[in-house]
Design an enzyme around this catalytic site. Structure first.
Site, mmCIF file in Angstrom:
data_model
loop_
_atom_site.group_PDB
_atom_site.id
_atom_site.type_symbol
_atom_site.label_atom_id
_atom_site.label_comp_id
_atom_site.label_asym_id
_atom_site.label_seq_id
_atom_site.Cartn_x
_atom_site.Cartn_y
_atom_site.Cartn_z
ATOM 1 N N GLU A 92 0.825 -1.207 0.000
ATOM 2 C CA GLU A 92 0.000 0.000 0.000
ATOM 3 C C GLU A 92 0.862 1.260 0.000
ATOM 4 O O GLU A 92 0.528 2.253 -0.651
ATOM 5 C CB GLU A 92 -0.947 -0.004 1.209
ATOM 6 N N TRP A 138 1.797 1.986 -3.453
ATOM 7 C CA TRP A 138 0.819 2.780 -4.209
ATOM 8 C C TRP A 138 1.078 4.266 -4.007
ATOM 9 O O TRP A 138 0.919 5.071 -4.943
ATOM 10 C CB TRP A 138 -0.599 2.426 -3.772
ATOM 11 N N TRP A 177 -19.957 14.472 -19.454
ATOM 12 C CA TRP A 177 -20.392 14.732 -18.086
ATOM 13 C C TRP A 177 -21.602 15.662 -18.084
ATOM 14 O O TRP A 177 -21.814 16.423 -19.029
ATOM 15 C CB TRP A 177 -19.287 15.414 -17.288
ATOM 16 N N ASN A 233 -10.664 4.064 3.212
ATOM 17 C CA ASN A 233 -10.341 3.969 1.787
ATOM 18 C C ASN A 233 -11.408 3.233 0.985
ATOM 19 O O ASN A 233 -11.723 3.619 -0.151
ATOM 20 C CB ASN A 233 -8.987 3.285 1.592
ATOM 21 N N TRP A 243 -15.012 14.033 -12.206
ATOM 22 C CA TRP A 243 -14.169 13.622 -11.079
ATOM 23 C C TRP A 243 -13.402 14.804 -10.477
ATOM 24 O O TRP A 243 -13.071 14.789 -9.289
ATOM 25 C CB TRP A 243 -13.191 12.523 -11.499
ATOM 26 N N TRP A 265 -8.856 9.506 -7.652
ATOM 27 C CA TRP A 265 -10.021 9.949 -8.418
ATOM 28 C C TRP A 265 -9.963 9.490 -9.866
ATOM 29 O O TRP A 265 -10.992 9.084 -10.436
ATOM 30 C CB TRP A 265 -10.170 11.466 -8.316
#
Length: 484
Positions: free
Chosen positions: A280, A283, A311, A349, A367, A390
């Site tokens: 993690e 990431w 959108w 998360n 987003w 996002w």
């Protein structure tokens, strides 16, 4: 014996004494140092720190000053243009060198490059160090020499490049010049809110290096062994909750690595969990790698074709966006997450993915709107992580979720909050409902709602969107992009 002039140690997002290579290098080369923090938010535009971030910063600076005073030093505070402030401090102290820890956002990279050039032209040494990452973003490339866009091969390449597990000890004594320059009072920076909306954050967090070290030790002792499975369940305390501490540099990835590996040593189950903690953190490294190589991504999709996605327009989605921000969508797991965020400055998360999917897929709101809201309300508002998260959920970034992946919030709640404990804690209007009804109250039988004395549309809103129909609308929109 010749005494070398002092060095300025410019603290930014490395607000710690332990495992701080920048501070260690300055102390090794100079007889005295001048620690300083410069509040210069305009230099980070358009991503100036949000309200929650500035709240944490206030308390973290206070904690750093306390740590420094225990060593015989103290933290100077200045405000305004960073180069101007540094030049003034150089003139006041006679310093011949400035040390800082590198940052990786596009605006700060450009600022620091200009400052480094200007100071060197002034005859001042400048030394920058890596205090935030295992590997610099420019050191890892694919076999073809390109930046990685997929996490798994990036992680495979990163692991053998990770530095040896050596932690710089916090200095016991930090010598400073006999005459230290004046400092602004912390309150003069105006970091704390004028309206007391921070009570929930005060009750939840302990900013500062000591708080970070305590949180890491507590996690290793109480949750290592449960992390791999438990981190997906928002009602359980099995996540590290270290993200704000890491963002402000109150603890380094190396320190987290050391804490979990030391606690897990010789225990196979714990060692497996420790490897997932490191993954993690990988990431986090990947997010900084992407931001460095693709600096346009905080505003634009990594994959350009998604810029054409149809959108909804702001005039059409303004009310829905407000309902999402306020935790009043009528979808309990979404509302629980948004209320947790507003109250504590943090969100689990798994729930971040759910609320982001709901905004981008079910509401078809860009987003970027969600990224800006998170930026202002998250204590761990990190531009690299925020952008990656996002874009991943919207399906337009690296390691993107397939365009057809739409998180069903009801199914997600049933799977990861089966007893509705998380929902009930943040949406008390639903506390008298049984779990299934709390997951989707609009589907509950009237008798169940009556028994709970819950009036949908009055005590708690009906959903602002039909989940099935909005899912299909999103699939149609994304399919059009794929076809194009």
């Amino acid at each position: 014996m010749t005494t070398r002039p002092p060095a300025i140690v410019w603290f930014r997002r490395d607000l710690r004494l332990t495992d701080n290579p920048t501070l260690a290098a300055a102390l090794a080369a100079h007889d005295t140092v001048v620690p300083v923090y410069i509040d210069d938010p305009d230099s980070e535009a358009p991503w100036t720190p949000g309200g929650a971030t500035r709240w944490w910063l206030h308390h973290s600076l206070a904690a750093l000053d306390e740590r420094l005073r225990a060593t015989g030093a103290r933290l100077l505070l200045r405000r305004g243009d960073s180069l101007t402030a540094l030049r003034a401090l150089i003139a006041e102290t006679g310093a011949d060198a400035v040390y800082w820890s590198r940052l990786y956002e596009p605006a700060t990279i450009a600022r620091d490059r200009d400052i480094k050039q200007a100071l060197r032209e002034d005859g001042v040494e400048v030394h920058s160090h890596n205090a935030a990452l295992w590997c610099e973003p420019w050191t890892l490339k694919t076999g073809a020499g390109d930046p990685y866009r997929v996490f798994t091969p990036f992680w495979r390449a990163l692991q053998p490049q990770m530095p040896a597990l050596h932690i710089h000890r916090a200095p016991q004594s930090i010598p400073v010049p006999k005459r230290m320059p004046d400092s602004l009072a912390l309150q003069a920076l105006g970091l704390r809110p004028k309206i007391a909306w921070d009570l929930g954050m005060q009750a939840t967090w302990t900013p500062g290096e000591t708080g970070a070290l305590t949180a890491a030790a507590d996690f290793a002792k109480a949750s290592l062994g449960n992390y791999r499975e438990g981190r997906d369940f928002p009602a359980r305390a099995d996540t590290t909750r270290l993200s704000p501490h890491l963002h402000f540099g109150e603890i380094s990835p190396q320190q987290v690595r050391a804490a979990v590996q030391r606690h897990a040593a010789g225990q196979a189950r714990l060692e497996d969990d420790a490897s997932h903690v490191l993954r993690e953190l990988g990431w986090r490294e990947f997010a900084h790698h992407l931001l460095f190589h693709y600096p346009q991504t905080p505003e634009a999709p990594l994959y350009e074709k998604f810029a054409k996605l149809p959108w909804r327009q702001p005039r059409d989605y303004a009310a829905d966006l407000a309902a999402w921000q306020q935790g009043r969508t009528g979808v309990p797991i979404v509302d629980a997450g948004m209320r947790e965020l507003w109250t504590t400055g943090w969100m689990h998360n798994r729930v971040r993915m759910i609320v982001a999917s709901f905004l981008t897929k079910n509401l078809l709101i860009p987003w970027q709107e969600g990224a800006r809201w998170f930026w202002d309300t998250l204590l761990d508002a990190d531009l690299a992580n925020n952008t990656l998260g996002w874009q991943w959920t919207a399906g337009c970034g690296a390691d993107a979720a397939p365009y057809f992946r739409v998180f069903n919030p009801v199914l997600q709640a049933g799977k990861f909050d089966a007893e509705a404990a998380y929902i009930r804690s943040w949406v008390p209007e639903l506390s008298a409902l049984p779990p299934d009804a709390a997951h989707a109250p609009w589907q509950a039988k009237p008798a169940i709602l009556a028994a709970a004395r819950l009036r949908l549309g009055t005590d708690y809103p009906l959903p602002i969107v039909d989940l099935a129909a909005s899912r299909q609308r999103a699939l149609d929109a994304y399919q059009a992009i794929k076809a194009g």
